[in-house]
Design a protein around this motif. Structure first.
Motif, PDB file in Angstrom:
ATOM      1  N   LEU A   1     -33.680  14.779 -13.557  1.00  0.00           N
ATOM      2  CA  LEU A   1     -33.627  15.438 -14.860  1.00  0.00           C
ATOM      3  C   LEU A   1     -34.770  14.837 -15.667  1.00  0.00           C
ATOM      4  O   LEU A   1     -34.941  13.614 -15.683  1.00  0.00           O
ATOM      5  N   ASN A   2     -35.573  15.688 -16.272  1.00  0.00           N
ATOM      6  CA  ASN A   2     -36.659  15.190 -17.122  1.00  0.00           C
ATOM      7  C   ASN A   2     -36.386  15.593 -18.555  1.00  0.00           C
ATOM      8  O   ASN A   2     -35.854  16.670 -18.800  1.00  0.00           O
ATOM      9  N   VAL A   3     -36.763  14.739 -19.502  1.00  0.00           N
ATOM     10  CA  VAL A   3     -36.681  15.119 -20.915  1.00  0.00           C
ATOM     11  C   VAL A   3     -38.008  14.816 -21.585  1.00  0.00           C
ATOM     12  O   VAL A   3     -38.615  13.772 -21.355  1.00  0.00           O
ATOM     13  N   TYR A   4     -38.455  15.785 -22.364  1.00  0.00           N
ATOM     14  CA  TYR A   4     -39.696  15.613 -23.133  1.00  0.00           C
ATOM     15  C   TYR A   4     -39.289  15.610 -24.590  1.00  0.00           C
ATOM     16  O   TYR A   4     -38.361  16.304 -24.981  1.00  0.00           O
ATOM     17  N   ALA A   5     -40.017  14.835 -25.399  1.00  0.00           N
ATOM     18  CA  ALA A   5     -39.718  14.626 -26.812  1.00  0.00           C
ATOM     19  C   ALA A   5     -38.714  13.494 -26.975  1.00  0.00           C
ATOM     20  O   ALA A   5     -37.881  13.517 -27.859  1.00  0.00           O
TER      21      ALA A   5
ATOM     22  N   ALA B   1     -52.132  16.150 -15.682  1.00  0.00           N
ATOM     23  CA  ALA B   1     -52.331  16.838 -14.396  1.00  0.00           C
ATOM     24  C   ALA B   1     -52.026  15.942 -13.190  1.00  0.00           C
ATOM     25  O   ALA B   1     -52.505  14.815 -13.113  1.00  0.00           O
ATOM     26  N   HIS B   2     -51.239  16.455 -12.285  1.00  0.00           N
ATOM     27  CA  HIS B   2     -50.898  15.718 -11.059  1.00  0.00           C
ATOM     28  C   HIS B   2     -50.454  16.707  -9.983  1.00  0.00           C
ATOM     29  O   HIS B   2     -50.221  17.874 -10.261  1.00  0.00           O
ATOM     30  N   GLN B   3     -50.347  16.218  -8.763  1.00  0.00           N
ATOM     31  CA  GLN B   3     -49.704  16.978  -7.693  1.00  0.00           C
ATOM     32  C   GLN B   3     -48.421  16.238  -7.366  1.00  0.00           C
ATOM     33  O   GLN B   3     -48.371  15.019  -7.479  1.00  0.00           O
ATOM     34  N   ASP B   4     -47.384  16.969  -6.948  1.00  0.00           N
ATOM     35  CA  ASP B   4     -46.144  16.285  -6.593  1.00  0.00           C
ATOM     36  C   ASP B   4     -46.313  15.613  -5.232  1.00  0.00           C
ATOM     37  O   ASP B   4     -46.856  16.208  -4.301  1.00  0.00           O
ATOM     38  N   THR B   5     -45.843  14.383  -5.166  1.00  0.00           N
ATOM     39  CA  THR B   5     -45.991  13.614  -3.933  1.00  0.00           C
ATOM     40  C   THR B   5     -45.149  14.236  -2.818  1.00  0.00           C
ATOM     41  O   THR B   5     -43.959  14.471  -3.022  1.00  0.00           O
TER      42      THR B   5
ATOM     43  N   GLU C   1     -51.981  21.687  -8.545  1.00  0.00           N
ATOM     44  CA  GLU C   1     -52.037  20.694  -9.631  1.00  0.00           C
ATOM     45  C   GLU C   1     -51.336  21.283 -10.838  1.00  0.00           C
ATOM     46  O   GLU C   1     -51.490  22.462 -11.137  1.00  0.00           O
ATOM     47  N   HIS C   2     -50.519  20.456 -11.515  1.00  0.00           N
ATOM     48  CA  HIS C   2     -49.825  20.971 -12.699  1.00  0.00           C
ATOM     49  C   HIS C   2     -49.698  19.906 -13.763  1.00  0.00           C
ATOM     50  O   HIS C   2     -49.777  18.711 -13.477  1.00  0.00           O
ATOM     51  N   GLN C   3     -49.515  20.357 -14.987  1.00  0.00           N
ATOM     52  CA  GLN C   3     -49.306  19.423 -16.095  1.00  0.00           C
ATOM     53  C   GLN C   3     -48.354  20.052 -17.088  1.00  0.00           C
ATOM     54  O   GLN C   3     -48.212  21.272 -17.135  1.00  0.00           O
TER      55      GLN C   3
ATOM     56  N   TYR D   1     -36.288  19.421 -28.033  1.00  0.00           N
ATOM     57  CA  TYR D   1     -36.131  18.707 -26.767  1.00  0.00           C
ATOM     58  C   TYR D   1     -36.302  19.685 -25.619  1.00  0.00           C
ATOM     59  O   TYR D   1     -35.723  20.768 -25.626  1.00  0.00           O
ATOM     60  N   ARG D   2     -37.096  19.307 -24.654  1.00  0.00           N
ATOM     61  CA  ARG D   2     -37.267  20.136 -23.451  1.00  0.00           C
ATOM     62  C   ARG D   2     -36.646  19.384 -22.279  1.00  0.00           C
ATOM     63  O   ARG D   2     -37.100  18.294 -21.923  1.00  0.00           O
ATOM     64  N   PHE D   3     -35.585  19.970 -21.696  1.00  0.00           N
ATOM     65  CA  PHE D   3     -34.915  19.348 -20.545  1.00  0.00           C
ATOM     66  C   PHE D   3     -35.203  20.179 -19.301  1.00  0.00           C
ATOM     67  O   PHE D   3     -35.062  21.411 -19.325  1.00  0.00           O
ATOM     68  N   THR D   4     -35.590  19.515 -18.230  1.00  0.00           N
ATOM     69  CA  THR D   4     -35.822  20.243 -16.973  1.00  0.00           C
ATOM     70  C   THR D   4     -35.111  19.553 -15.818  1.00  0.00           C
ATOM     71  O   THR D   4     -34.941  18.333 -15.824  1.00  0.00           O
ATOM     72  N   LEU D   5     -34.700  20.367 -14.858  1.00  0.00           N
ATOM     73  CA  LEU D   5     -34.232  19.817 -13.577  1.00  0.00           C
ATOM     74  C   LEU D   5     -35.353  20.069 -12.585  1.00  0.00           C
ATOM     75  O   LEU D   5     -35.918  21.173 -12.546  1.00  0.00           O
TER      76      LEU D   5
ATOM     77  N   GLY E   1     -49.659  11.133  -8.440  1.00  0.00           N
ATOM     78  CA  GLY E   1     -48.543  11.963  -7.995  1.00  0.00           C
ATOM     79  C   GLY E   1     -47.391  11.725  -8.935  1.00  0.00           C
ATOM     80  O   GLY E   1     -47.519  10.986  -9.904  1.00  0.00           O
ATOM     81  N   ASN E   2     -46.232  12.353  -8.671  1.00  0.00           N
ATOM     82  CA  ASN E   2     -45.095  12.100  -9.550  1.00  0.00           C
ATOM     83  C   ASN E   2     -44.234  10.982  -8.991  1.00  0.00           C
ATOM     84  O   ASN E   2     -43.229  10.628  -9.529  1.00  0.00           O
ATOM     85  N   GLU E   3     -44.650  10.401  -7.883  1.00  0.00           N
ATOM     86  CA  GLU E   3     -43.919   9.296  -7.269  1.00  0.00           C
ATOM     87  C   GLU E   3     -44.918   8.530  -6.403  1.00  0.00           C
ATOM     88  O   GLU E   3     -45.828   9.135  -5.840  1.00  0.00           O
TER      89      GLU E   3
HETATM   90  O1  LIG Z   1     -40.668  18.869 -16.189  1.00  0.00           O
HETATM   91  C1  LIG Z   1     -41.516  19.657 -15.784  1.00  0.00           C
HETATM   92  O2  LIG Z   1     -41.722  20.755 -16.302  1.00  0.00           O
HETATM   93  C2  LIG Z   1     -42.349  19.302 -14.602  1.00  0.00           C
HETATM   94  C3  LIG Z   1     -42.186  17.890 -14.205  1.00  0.00           C
HETATM   95  C4  LIG Z   1     -43.062  17.497 -13.100  1.00  0.00           C
HETATM   96  O3  LIG Z   1     -44.127  18.031 -12.891  1.00  0.00           O
HETATM   97  C5  LIG Z   1     -42.621  16.412 -12.195  1.00  0.00           C
HETATM   98  O4  LIG Z   1     -41.572  15.825 -12.431  1.00  0.00           O
HETATM   99  O5  LIG Z   1     -43.335  16.145 -11.233  1.00  0.00           O
END
Ligand SMILES: O=C(O)CCC(=O)C(=O)O
Ligand SMILES: [Fe+2]
Length: 432
Positions: free
Chosen positions: A129-133, A143-147, A205-207, A215-219, A392-394
């Motif tokens: 779970l990611n949270v922004y803000a 910018a990164h690529q997922d590992t 590649e994404h950012q 608040y922006r929550f993502t899974l 990467g993200n990890e």
């Molecule tokens: O939360 C997102 O929108 C993307 C997160 C992401 O790129 C990541 O966790 O690698």
């Protein structure tokens, strides 16, 4: 075999290779129950219902998250100038949302993957779970690529909960093109509880751009092929890749009949459009090819000209040559000469570039096998393991992205005509 084909002939084939965007995105209304998220808040069982969460509830969930790190080569790094966000590991929360039980699995298989890959079983693994803000300050992920977390991982899925927020668009880049998914806008003012989703191939590649309000929550999920090899399906659906396959095959078989096309045979090359996780061997790569790469492989196999995966290695200086190797070669072994030269002598690599006469030693001329590139490799240096350092993200452990190409050996005109003759002979006999 010293022939190369004219670019005019190769262009007829190149023009039939169509690349779709390497992602799918959209919104999906789900049952209200899917929007609950259960977690421990300082040991106390708590939950948030994203369909009607209060400011206090989302703030409490955000506070229960830890600062998110990211991977630089082998290390996990906390660098808030690069990634400023919060995260909660999948072991610390529970969600009733199971993408496999929604339309998402169908979208991924039919739209992101297509053609031969559509019927393949896909595993969707909840990641974080990611949270922004976090703490009300703006946050982002550069910018990164997922590992890649395994040789069969092909992509990532991100679900965005419908909390009011500004910013946080996902920007994707691949091979010089850019796309934006403004998740805040798509989940805003929906008549029923709706999730924003985006799934993309791992080498994209994404950012995440700055979240400036709310608040922006993502899974996030990792996507894997859940089988060892592609299903041996012969029926392609009417998807873009199916249509693309037909025109590519027609163009290639026309070329094979063309008397001006490589009359003494030769190598034809297609640089891979996507990067793939590679550890030591390239054997698994055919089973994880994506998009137009999978299409080219399939078409060549159907036309009876066996494709093979190679990596391109080269020297750093411009006038040096490049070679093809059918496995991953690591590091420099002590050798009095360039890397490509060492690979040619020690690893049986194939030099493929026609270089100026003055750099043309006899041993090189003897081994040279020029390639007619339908899609030319862009990088001089193959991006594999020790040669590749990225964000990467990890932190990456054993896998990293490789860049390679598909090479097919086109038989001589004589052989091609013989095969055609035998084929039409066989056809005649079947008919009579
Ligand atoms: O939360 C997102 O929108 C993307 C997160 C992401 O790129 C990541 O966790 O690698
Ligand atoms: Fe990511």
């Amino acid at each position: 075999m010293f022939d190369t084909a004219s670019d005019e002939l190769l262009k007829s084939l190149r023009d039939t290779i169509v690349n779709k965007p390497p992602y799918i995105s959209g919104t999906l209304p789900l049952s209200p129950g899917s929007f609950k998220l259960y977690y421990l808040n300082e040991g106390i069982p708590s939950y948030v219902d994203f369909t009607n969460a209060t400011e206090e509830q989302v703030a409490a969930l955000a506070a229960a998250c830890q600062p998110a790190t990211f991977g630089v080569n082998q290390m996990d790094v906390l660098d808030e100038s690069y990634r400023k966000a919060g995260k909660m590991d999948a072991s610390h929360f529970a969600t009733p949302l199971v993408p496999e039980r929604t339309e998402l699995i169908r979208f991924i298989r039919e739209e992101l993957l297509d053609g031969d890959d559509s019927p393949r079983p896909v595993k969707i693994e909840l990641y974080k779970l990611n949270v922004y803000a976090l703490s009300g300050k703006d946050s982002f992920f550069k910018a990164h690529q997922d590992t890649p977390r395994g040789e069969h991982m092909f992509g990532s899925l991100v679900l965005v909960f419908p909390t009011q927020h500004e910013g946080g668009a996902l920007i994707l880049r691949h091979r010089g093109e850019e796309w934006t998914f403004d998740s805040a806008q798509v989940v805003k003012d929906q008549p029923s509880p709706t999730i924003g989703f985006i799934a993309f191939f791992s080498d994209v590649e994404h950012q995440v751009s700055r979240v400036t309000a709310g608040y922006r929550f993502t899974l996030t999920y990792n996507l894997y092929y859940d089988d060892a090899s592609p299903t041996a399906s012969n029926s392609l659906d009417a998807s873009s890749s199916g249509a693309n396959l037909a025109s590519f095959k027609t163009a290639f078989s026309n070329l094979l009949r063309n008397r001006e096309f490589l009359p003494s045979g030769g190598l034809v090359g297609f640089a891979l459009e996507h990067a793939y996780p590679v550890e030591k061997s390239l054997e698994h790569v055919p089973s994880i090819l994506k998009g137009s790469d999978a299409m080219v492989w399939r078409a060549c196999t159907d036309l009876g000209i066996q494709p093979k995966i190679y990596l391109v290695y080269g020297e750093q200086h411009e006038d040096a040559w490049r070679v093809l190797v059918d496995r991953v070669c690591e590091g420099h072994t002590a050798f009095d000469g360039g890397y490509a030269e060492m690979l040619t002598f020690r690893e049986g690599a194939i030099p493929f570039e026609i270089i100026e006469e003055k750099y043309f030693p006899k041993w090189y001329r003897e081994r040279l096998q020029p390639v007619s590139w339908v899609l030319a490799p862009k990088a001089t240096h193959t991006k594999v393991k020790t040669h590749y350092a990225t964000y990467g993200n990890e932190p990456s452990t054993s896998y990293t992205y490789g860049e390679g190409c598909i090479i097919v050996t086109v038989p001589t005109l004589e052989e091609r005509e013989e095969r055609l003759y035998m084929k039409s002979d066989a056809d005649c006999r079947t008919v009579s």
